[in-house]
Design an enzyme around this catalytic site. Structure first.
Site, PDB file in Angstrom:
ATOM      1  N   LYS A  13       0.830  -1.207   0.000  1.00  0.00           N
ATOM      2  CA  LYS A  13       0.000   0.000   0.000  1.00  0.00           C
ATOM      3  C   LYS A  13       0.866   1.259   0.000  1.00  0.00           C
ATOM      4  O   LYS A  13       0.618   2.182  -0.755  1.00  0.00           O
ATOM      5  CB  LYS A  13      -0.913   0.025   1.241  1.00  0.00           C
ATOM      6  CG  LYS A  13      -1.898  -1.128   1.332  1.00  0.00           C
ATOM      7  CD  LYS A  13      -2.877  -0.945   2.485  1.00  0.00           C
ATOM      8  CE  LYS A  13      -2.240  -0.976   3.866  1.00  0.00           C
ATOM      9  NZ  LYS A  13      -1.644  -2.287   4.248  1.00  0.00           N
ATOM     10  N   ARG A  88      -9.546   0.818   9.000  1.00  0.00           N
ATOM     11  CA  ARG A  88      -9.151  -0.567   9.247  1.00  0.00           C
ATOM     12  C   ARG A  88     -10.246  -1.351   9.962  1.00  0.00           C
ATOM     13  O   ARG A  88     -10.074  -2.545  10.207  1.00  0.00           O
ATOM     14  CB  ARG A  88      -7.903  -0.588  10.129  1.00  0.00           C
ATOM     15  CG  ARG A  88      -6.596  -0.846   9.371  1.00  0.00           C
ATOM     16  CD  ARG A  88      -5.502  -0.768  10.406  1.00  0.00           C
ATOM     17  NE  ARG A  88      -4.276  -1.419  10.082  1.00  0.00           N
ATOM     18  CZ  ARG A  88      -3.210  -0.823   9.543  1.00  0.00           C
ATOM     19  NH1 ARG A  88      -3.279   0.436   9.168  1.00  0.00           N
ATOM     20  NH2 ARG A  88      -2.085  -1.485   9.369  1.00  0.00           N
ATOM     21  N   ARG A 127      11.661  -5.788   4.462  1.00  0.00           N
ATOM     22  CA  ARG A 127      11.485  -4.341   4.288  1.00  0.00           C
ATOM     23  C   ARG A 127      12.490  -3.546   5.121  1.00  0.00           C
ATOM     24  O   ARG A 127      12.809  -3.914   6.242  1.00  0.00           O
ATOM     25  CB  ARG A 127      10.086  -3.903   4.775  1.00  0.00           C
ATOM     26  CG  ARG A 127       8.968  -4.543   4.060  1.00  0.00           C
ATOM     27  CD  ARG A 127       7.715  -3.719   4.140  1.00  0.00           C
ATOM     28  NE  ARG A 127       7.122  -3.630   5.457  1.00  0.00           N
ATOM     29  CZ  ARG A 127       5.825  -3.352   5.636  1.00  0.00           C
ATOM     30  NH1 ARG A 127       5.026  -3.145   4.603  1.00  0.00           N
ATOM     31  NH2 ARG A 127       5.335  -3.262   6.854  1.00  0.00           N
ATOM     32  N   ARG A 161      11.261  -1.480  10.797  1.00  0.00           N
ATOM     33  CA  ARG A 161      10.211  -1.262  11.785  1.00  0.00           C
ATOM     34  C   ARG A 161      10.241  -2.360  12.846  1.00  0.00           C
ATOM     35  O   ARG A 161      10.345  -3.527  12.510  1.00  0.00           O
ATOM     36  CB  ARG A 161       8.841  -1.278  11.101  1.00  0.00           C
ATOM     37  CG  ARG A 161       8.522   0.009  10.396  1.00  0.00           C
ATOM     38  CD  ARG A 161       7.320  -0.110   9.515  1.00  0.00           C
ATOM     39  NE  ARG A 161       6.163  -0.712  10.168  1.00  0.00           N
ATOM     40  CZ  ARG A 161       4.957  -0.757   9.637  1.00  0.00           C
ATOM     41  NH1 ARG A 161       4.755  -0.211   8.441  1.00  0.00           N
ATOM     42  NH2 ARG A 161       3.957  -1.324  10.257  1.00  0.00           N
ATOM     43  N   ARG A 172      -0.799  -8.990  13.272  1.00  0.00           N
ATOM     44  CA  ARG A 172      -1.304  -7.951  12.356  1.00  0.00           C
ATOM     45  C   ARG A 172      -2.163  -8.562  11.256  1.00  0.00           C
ATOM     46  O   ARG A 172      -3.189  -7.998  10.863  1.00  0.00           O
ATOM     47  CB  ARG A 172      -0.130  -7.165  11.764  1.00  0.00           C
ATOM     48  CG  ARG A 172       0.539  -6.268  12.807  1.00  0.00           C
ATOM     49  CD  ARG A 172       1.936  -5.829  12.397  1.00  0.00           C
ATOM     50  NE  ARG A 172       1.959  -5.023  11.204  1.00  0.00           N
ATOM     51  CZ  ARG A 172       3.055  -4.823  10.462  1.00  0.00           C
ATOM     52  NH1 ARG A 172       4.199  -5.398  10.793  1.00  0.00           N
ATOM     53  NH2 ARG A 172       2.988  -4.070   9.396  1.00  0.00           N
TER      54      ARG A 172
HETATM   55  P1  AMP Z   1       0.876   0.347   9.198  1.00  0.00           P
HETATM   56  O1  AMP Z   1       2.097   1.186   9.016  1.00  0.00           O
HETATM   57  O2  AMP Z   1      -0.285   0.815   8.350  1.00  0.00           O
HETATM   58  O3  AMP Z   1       1.168  -1.122   9.014  1.00  0.00           O
HETATM   59  O4  AMP Z   1       0.406   0.538  10.709  1.00  0.00           O
HETATM   60  C1  AMP Z   1       1.249   0.154  11.788  1.00  0.00           C
HETATM   61  C2  AMP Z   1       0.427  -0.033  13.047  1.00  0.00           C
HETATM   62  O5  AMP Z   1      -0.209   1.200  13.400  1.00  0.00           O
HETATM   63  C3  AMP Z   1      -0.708  -1.034  12.929  1.00  0.00           C
HETATM   64  O6  AMP Z   1      -0.269  -2.371  13.128  1.00  0.00           O
HETATM   65  C4  AMP Z   1      -1.644  -0.551  14.042  1.00  0.00           C
HETATM   66  O7  AMP Z   1      -1.160  -0.924  15.319  1.00  0.00           O
HETATM   67  C5  AMP Z   1      -1.513   0.973  13.933  1.00  0.00           C
HETATM   68  N1  AMP Z   1      -2.500   1.538  12.993  1.00  0.00           N
HETATM   69  C6  AMP Z   1      -2.262   2.150  11.800  1.00  0.00           C
HETATM   70  N2  AMP Z   1      -3.402   2.562  11.219  1.00  0.00           N
HETATM   71  C7  AMP Z   1      -4.408   2.187  12.042  1.00  0.00           C
HETATM   72  C8  AMP Z   1      -5.828   2.298  12.001  1.00  0.00           C
HETATM   73  N3  AMP Z   1      -6.452   2.863  10.951  1.00  0.00           N
HETATM   74  N4  AMP Z   1      -6.535   1.796  13.038  1.00  0.00           N
HETATM   75  C9  AMP Z   1      -5.929   1.225  14.088  1.00  0.00           C
HETATM   76  N5  AMP Z   1      -4.604   1.072  14.200  1.00  0.00           N
HETATM   77  C10 AMP Z   1      -3.834   1.543  13.191  1.00  0.00           C
END
Ligand code: AMP
Length: 218
Positions: A13, A88, A127, A161, A172
């Site tokens: 994404k 989400r 990554r 990360r 996740r």
């Molecule tokens: P990402 O970088 O999109 O993979 O997000 C990393 C982490 O941030 C996720 O595993 C969640 O813990 C938190 N997170 C990001 N976006 C959301 C969202 N829309 N709702 C809830 N938690 C989020």
């Protein structure tokens, strides 16, 4: 144009959102990046989010909705935005509808990047990103042109990360299936869902997204 990119962690994404931002002049709104910035600055939201992110679970809906509600009002979003990592949950999707209605804006398309679970762990564990400018890379699929040097800014410092480890990735992924996948029928019913093959090569995925967006309104 206002878009949502939907897909499991590791679907690409962020990569595609960055490309769309460059080609279409849209702003990439990555809630993951916003939360990581909040953690780094040790803000109140950062302190709430840190242990949740590290565990691979989802930050509460009200925190996320308030964050996006505020961010969309900033002037750089006037021409359109790409939501990367939001919504989400169904509650977030419904709240987003309300927020956009209130601002007299709408979603033009939701792009699903479909990827089998089997390849995601490998994708995520490879990554890394530039510690200076944030450019994203992958050991196998998108290495730097010169070993150990960022293509974009020339920095030699990179980072991974902390939640990109096998155990957290499994949590996740489970969160994606349980809480995010119900958004697919939600958006399909509203006629805005477009699905692309997230397992294709990066350029091919970009081409599929361009084709899907090219059919909009027509
Ligand atoms: P990402 O970088 O999109 O993979 O997000 C990393 C982490 O941030 C996720 O595993 C969640 O813990 C938190 N997170 C990001 N976006 C959301 C969202 N829309 N709702 C809830 N938690 C989020």
């Amino acid at each position: 144009m206002n878009l949502v990119l939907l897909g499991p962690p590791g679907a690409g994404k962020g990569t595609q959102a960055q490309r769309l931002a460059e080609s279409d002049g849209l702003v990439q709104l990555s809630t993951g990046d916003m939360l990581r910035a909040a953690v780094a600055s040790d803000s109140e939201i950062g302190r709430i989010a840190k242990p949740i992110i590290e565990a691979g679970r989802l930050v509460p809906d009200d925190v996320m909705v308030a964050m996006i509600d505020r961010r969309i009002d900033e002037p750089d979003c006037a021409n359109g935005f790409i939501l990367d990592g939001f919504p989400r949950t169904l509650a977030q999707a419904e709240a987003l509808d309300d927020v956009l209605r209130r601002k007299s804006r709408r979603l033009d398309a939701v792009i699903e990047m479909a990827v089998d679970d089997g390849v995601l762990v490998e994708r995520i564990s490879g990554r890394f990103s530039c510690a200076n400018c944030g450019a994203g890379y992958h050991r196998q699929f998108r290495p730097t042109a010169e070993e150990g040097v960022c293509d974009r800014c020339g920095s030699t410092e990179f980072k991974q990360r902390p939640d990109d480890n096998e155990e957290t990735v499994k949590t996740r992924l489970a969160a994606y299936h349980a809480q995010t996948e119900p958004l697919l029928p939600y958006y399909r019913d509203r006629g805005v869902l477009k699905t692309v093959n997230g397992m294709a090569a990066i350029d091919e995925v970009t081409a599929q997204i361009d084709t899907a967006l090219g059919t909009l309104g027509g």
